[in-house]
Design an enzyme around this catalytic site. Structure first.
Site, PDB file in Angstrom:
ATOM      1  N   LYS A  81      12.001 -10.675   7.896  1.00 59.03           N
ATOM      2  CA  LYS A  81      10.799 -10.391   8.677  1.00 59.03           C
ATOM      3  C   LYS A  81      10.267 -11.705   9.249  1.00 59.03           C
ATOM      4  O   LYS A  81      10.181 -12.707   8.537  1.00 59.03           O
ATOM      5  CB  LYS A  81       9.756  -9.731   7.750  1.00 59.03           C
ATOM      6  CG  LYS A  81       8.802  -8.818   8.471  1.00 59.03           C
ATOM      7  CD  LYS A  81       8.111  -7.845   7.533  1.00 59.03           C
ATOM      8  CE  LYS A  81       6.993  -7.132   8.280  1.00 59.03           C
ATOM      9  NZ  LYS A  81       6.447  -5.991   7.578  1.00 59.03           N
ATOM     10  N   GLU A  97       0.793   8.348   0.740  1.00 61.64           N
ATOM     11  CA  GLU A  97      -0.584   8.823   0.675  1.00 61.64           C
ATOM     12  C   GLU A  97      -0.706  10.116  -0.127  1.00 61.64           C
ATOM     13  O   GLU A  97      -1.682  10.302  -0.857  1.00 61.64           O
ATOM     14  CB  GLU A  97      -1.146   9.024   2.096  1.00 61.64           C
ATOM     15  CG  GLU A  97      -1.417   7.738   2.858  1.00 61.64           C
ATOM     16  CD  GLU A  97      -0.177   7.108   3.481  1.00 61.64           C
ATOM     17  OE1 GLU A  97       0.914   7.736   3.414  1.00 61.64           O
ATOM     18  OE2 GLU A  97      -0.269   6.000   4.028  1.00 61.64           O
ATOM     19  N   ARG A 133      -2.210  12.722   6.027  1.00 59.33           N
ATOM     20  CA  ARG A 133      -1.017  13.053   5.253  1.00 59.33           C
ATOM     21  C   ARG A 133      -1.340  13.825   3.972  1.00 59.33           C
ATOM     22  O   ARG A 133      -0.530  14.586   3.484  1.00 59.33           O
ATOM     23  CB  ARG A 133      -0.327  11.754   4.810  1.00 59.33           C
ATOM     24  CG  ARG A 133       0.543  11.100   5.818  1.00 59.33           C
ATOM     25  CD  ARG A 133       1.892  11.769   5.788  1.00 59.33           C
ATOM     26  NE  ARG A 133       2.636  11.465   6.983  1.00 59.33           N
ATOM     27  CZ  ARG A 133       3.533  10.501   7.066  1.00 59.33           C
ATOM     28  NH1 ARG A 133       3.790   9.748   6.029  1.00 59.33           N
ATOM     29  NH2 ARG A 133       4.170  10.307   8.187  1.00 59.33           N
TER      30      ARG A 133
HETATM   31  C1  LIG Z   1       1.684   7.101   6.767  1.00 58.52           C
HETATM   32  C2  LIG Z   1       1.483   5.652   7.060  1.00 58.52           C
HETATM   33  N1  LIG Z   1       0.849   4.869   6.164  1.00 58.52           N
HETATM   34  C3  LIG Z   1       0.658   3.566   6.430  1.00 58.52           C
HETATM   35  C4  LIG Z   1       1.110   3.002   7.584  1.00 58.52           C
HETATM   36  C5  LIG Z   1       0.811   1.549   7.911  1.00 58.52           C
HETATM   37  N2  LIG Z   1       2.056   0.768   8.005  1.00 58.52           N
HETATM   38  C6  LIG Z   1       2.576   0.448   9.207  1.00 58.52           C
HETATM   39  S1  LIG Z   1       3.997  -0.409   9.073  1.00 58.52           S
HETATM   40  C7  LIG Z   1       3.918  -0.407   7.395  1.00 58.52           C
HETATM   41  C8  LIG Z   1       4.974  -1.101   6.608  1.00 58.52           C
HETATM   42  C9  LIG Z   1       6.316  -0.645   7.011  1.00 58.52           C
HETATM   43  O1  LIG Z   1       7.265  -1.352   6.295  1.00 58.52           O
HETATM   44  P1  LIG Z   1       8.789  -1.222   6.731  1.00 58.52           P
HETATM   45  O2  LIG Z   1       9.121   0.188   6.990  1.00 58.52           O
HETATM   46  O3  LIG Z   1       9.592  -1.928   5.717  1.00 58.52           O
HETATM   47  O4  LIG Z   1       8.856  -1.952   8.122  1.00 58.52           O
HETATM   48  P2  LIG Z   1       8.784  -3.516   8.448  1.00 58.52           P
HETATM   49  O5  LIG Z   1       7.475  -3.734   9.109  1.00 58.52           O
HETATM   50  O6  LIG Z   1       8.921  -4.280   7.172  1.00 58.52           O
HETATM   51  O7  LIG Z   1       9.906  -3.761   9.373  1.00 58.52           O
HETATM   52  C10 LIG Z   1       2.778   0.283   6.961  1.00 58.52           C
HETATM   53  C11 LIG Z   1       2.388   0.454   5.555  1.00 58.52           C
HETATM   54  C12 LIG Z   1       1.752   3.861   8.498  1.00 58.52           C
HETATM   55  N3  LIG Z   1       2.189   3.424   9.684  1.00 58.52           N
HETATM   56  N4  LIG Z   1       1.932   5.153   8.215  1.00 58.52           N
END
Ligand SMILES: Cc1ncc(C[n+]2csc(CCOP(=O)(O)OP(=O)(O)O)c2C)c(N)n1
Length: 624
Positions: free
Chosen positions: A280, A365, A393
């Site tokens: 990242k 969630e 959710r």
């Molecule tokens: C249902 C939901 N909860 C929380 C989020 C907030 N959120 C956006 S990206 C993320 C982390 C995603 O991690 P990953 O899938 O590993 O992607 P990366 O950014 O590390 O590439 C979160 C918690 C969301 N988009 N949707």
């Protein structure tokens, strides 16, 4: 510039092999430059530059369907599909979205924003393809963070049933927004870090293959069996046992290796998971060092990595963060739960103070709410903090597990109301409606920072399900002179006059006050009421208002359907009170991205429009 040769999808395929490395560098420089000006999701995008290029080199867009889970990492995809110009207006009103949008390009196969949907959506496309006898490829790209969400498993559980190819790319950077958590994360770490282990597997495989004549066959047979011995040579058994072929892990910054493994996955006639390891923030030191800070960022200085700060005043989130910690010191029953948003919700402070009483459950969630219900049933006082749009959710869990049992769970609903540049998927404009309709639920919202503090204390003491909603951004510091104690179900009258009464919910305080001032300046008298509680409705107050008023105006940053105004209207109508109701809020449509002030102007949630509307409504009443 190589990037300039990319005018549309598939142009990348005409580049010379030596141009591809240059392209990756140019894409990174471009993204850093643009996002430093507009703000946006940086770290996740820098991590998937080579992966996105490889996907575009191996698959045919738009015929093949590429789905980005959450979608915040789709910037390179946008660049490779002819949307370079869009980056100047990224996330602005009327500009290019920061997420995939079917309406924006035929290469965006599915709209995303909330996490863990991509495998379900991909499977749907696979099923549609199979039924129609078509033969395109479907690729879902999901992060390891998003793999903590329940939907991903529900979909994986179904995947083996679908015939034909379906490629799931697991983009594993070991990070959600902050450190990833949980058993799956540990499992992936095992696969990722086990160089020795994979080396051992390779060793076993090579040794077996050296057995004359039968060697290759034995390896093939072992691969096909379900036996424990298979573990010796096949990584990713968890997926394999579910009927999903596992390929990897592969270095997600090595284009050649990525292309090779994706071609192999494309040839498979069954669901295949490609485990890709990425970093990242790759290529920009401040983001590599602090990926959480650069997950979603405002404009920043490229040289120093310093993010431009606001006024330095406390946000509502900061107030919540501090007050909950304070409460935690004297009440050891209080436990705090986040669904992968410890930084965003301010629970990181609680986590530091009381690590034993803090839980990050991953992007889950639904689980967070039922887990909280369990904690409450076990005698604790759980506080679940999440963003309004993500709480959507957990609607059933809130009804079935919390409210039906009348359990004392506090839901801190952050980012309620319009959130701005993330757009439709992230606006928190439904919570008043979907929470208020649930029996046993109490819903309240503060007018300013001090009332937020008082309400948090009130909620923690309250013995039942209770939701406290507050918005993104700076906490309002006006109306400090009004700080009457919170009384269950009671509104707060700020100014009492006659004829017109303005009732606002929470952070609409500032707007409501300015509307009243304008009305007063124009010669109207106007009562101002802070609703405080959306549920239960302060019906006594409405009865009281009906004596000296003719028009009640409600203001809320929530959809009108089922919101505060509609509850006021339905009570007034049932009770036959002599009041006219004018409800101001969000119309029955999804509100797109943009600066919150711009959005409010667009939907008429601004002073001049509201003042005029009130004057017109009142004139109609007088005419009757
Ligand atoms: C249902 C939901 N909860 C929380 C989020 C907030 N959120 C956006 S990206 C993320 C982390 C995603 O991690 P990953 O899938 O590993 O992607 P990366 O950014 O590390 O590439 C979160 C918690 C969301 N988009 N949707």
């Amino acid at each position: 510039m190589v990037l300039e040769k990319i005018q549309k999808e598939n142009d990348i395929k005409s580049l010379l092999p030596e141009e591809l490395d240059v392209l990756a560098q140019e894409i990174r420089a471009f993204l850093i430059d643009k996002i430093s000006k507009t703000g946006g999701h940086l770290a996740s995008n820098l991590g998937v530059v080579e992966l996105t290029m490889a996907l575009h080199l191996v698959f045919e867009l738009p015929e093949d369907k590429l789905i980005w889970d959450v979608g915040h990492q789709s910037y390179t995809h946008k660049l490779l599909t002819g949307r370079r110009e869009g980056f100047d207006e990224l996330r602005k009103f009327g500009g290019m979205s920061g997420f995939p949008k079917r309406g924006e390009s035929p290469c965006d196969a599915f709209d995303t924003g909330h996490s863990s949907t991509s495998i379900s959506a991909g499977l749907g496309l696979v099923a549609a393809r199979n039924i129609q006898g078509r033969d395109f490829n479907v690729v879902s790209v999901i992060g390891d963070g998003s793999m903590t969400g329940g939907m991903a498993y529900e979909a994986l559980n179904n995947a083996a049933h679908q015939k034909g190819s379906f490629v799931i790319v697991l983009n594993d950077n070991n990070m959600s927004i902050s450190e990833n958590v949980g058993g799956m994360s540990n499992y992936l770490s095992g696969l990722r870090t086990a160089d020795v282990y994979t080396g051992l597997k390779k060793g076993v495989e090579d040794t077996l293959k050296r057995i004359p004549v039968q060697g290759e066959k034995i390896v093939y047979q072992i691969r096909k069996t379900k036996s424990g011995i298979k573990q010796l040579i096949v990584p990713g058994m968890l997926f394999e046992d579910m009927g999903i072929t596992y390929l990897g892990p592969v270095d997600g910054h090595n284009l050649k290796k990525l292309i090779k493994v994706l071609r192999e996955a494309k040839r498979m006639d069954r669901p295949t998971l490609v485990h890709v390891l990425t970093k990242k923030g790759k290529g920009y030191a401040p983001a590599e060092e602090n990926p959480a800070k650069f997950h979603g960022t405002g404009p920043f200085s490229i040289e120093t990595g310093e993010v431009q700060n606001g006024s330095g005043k406390d946000s509502y989130t900061n107030v919540f963060s501090k007050v909950l910690c304070d409460i935690g010191k004297n009440n050891d029953k209080v436990v705090a739960i986040t669904a992968a948003m410890a930084d965003g919700t301010g629970l990181n402070r609680f986590a530091k103070c009381f690590p034993q009483r803090f839980f990050d459950v991953g992007i889950a969630e639904e689980h967070a709410l039922t887990f909280a219900a369990g904690l409450a049933a076990g005698g604790m006082k759980p506080v679940v903090a999440l963003y309004s749009s993500f709480l959507q959710r957990a609607f059933d869990q809130t009804i079935h597990d919390i409210c039906m049992q009348n359990l004392p769970v506090m839901i801190a609903v952050d980012r309620a109301g319009l959130v701005g540049n993330d757009g439709e998927t992230h606006q928190g404009v439904f919570d008043l409606s979907f929470l208020s309709m649930i029996p046993n639920m109490t819903v309240l919202s503060p007018k300013n920072r001090w009332e937020l503090a008082d309400m948090i204390r009130f909620c923690v003491e309250y013995n039942g399900p209770i939701a406290l909603r507050y918005p993104r951004g700076e906490a309002f510091e006006g109306m400090g002179e009004f700080r009457a104690p919170i009384v269950y179900g009671k509104s707060e009258i700020l100014y009492e006059e006659e004829n017109i009464a303005l009732m606002f919910v929470g952070h609409m305080a500032e707007l409501a006050e300015s509307v009243r001032n304008e009305l007063k300046a124009t010669g109207y008298s106007c009562t101002l009421v802070n609703a405080r509680f959306v549920k239960p409705l302060d019906t006594k107050l409405l009865e009281h208002l009906s004596k000296e008023h003719r028009l009640v105006v409600t203001i809320e940053e929530n959809v009108l359907t089922g919101g505060f105004g509609s509850q006021v209207l339905s009570f007034v109508s049932e009770a036959n009170l002599p009041l006219h109701i004018c409800s101001i809020g969000i119309p029955d449509e999804f509100v797109e991205q943009g600066n919150v002030d711009v959005l409010r102007r667009e939907i008429g949630l601004e002073k001049p429009v509201i003042v005029q509307r009130i004057i017109d409504e009142y004139a109609k009443i007088l005419d009757r």
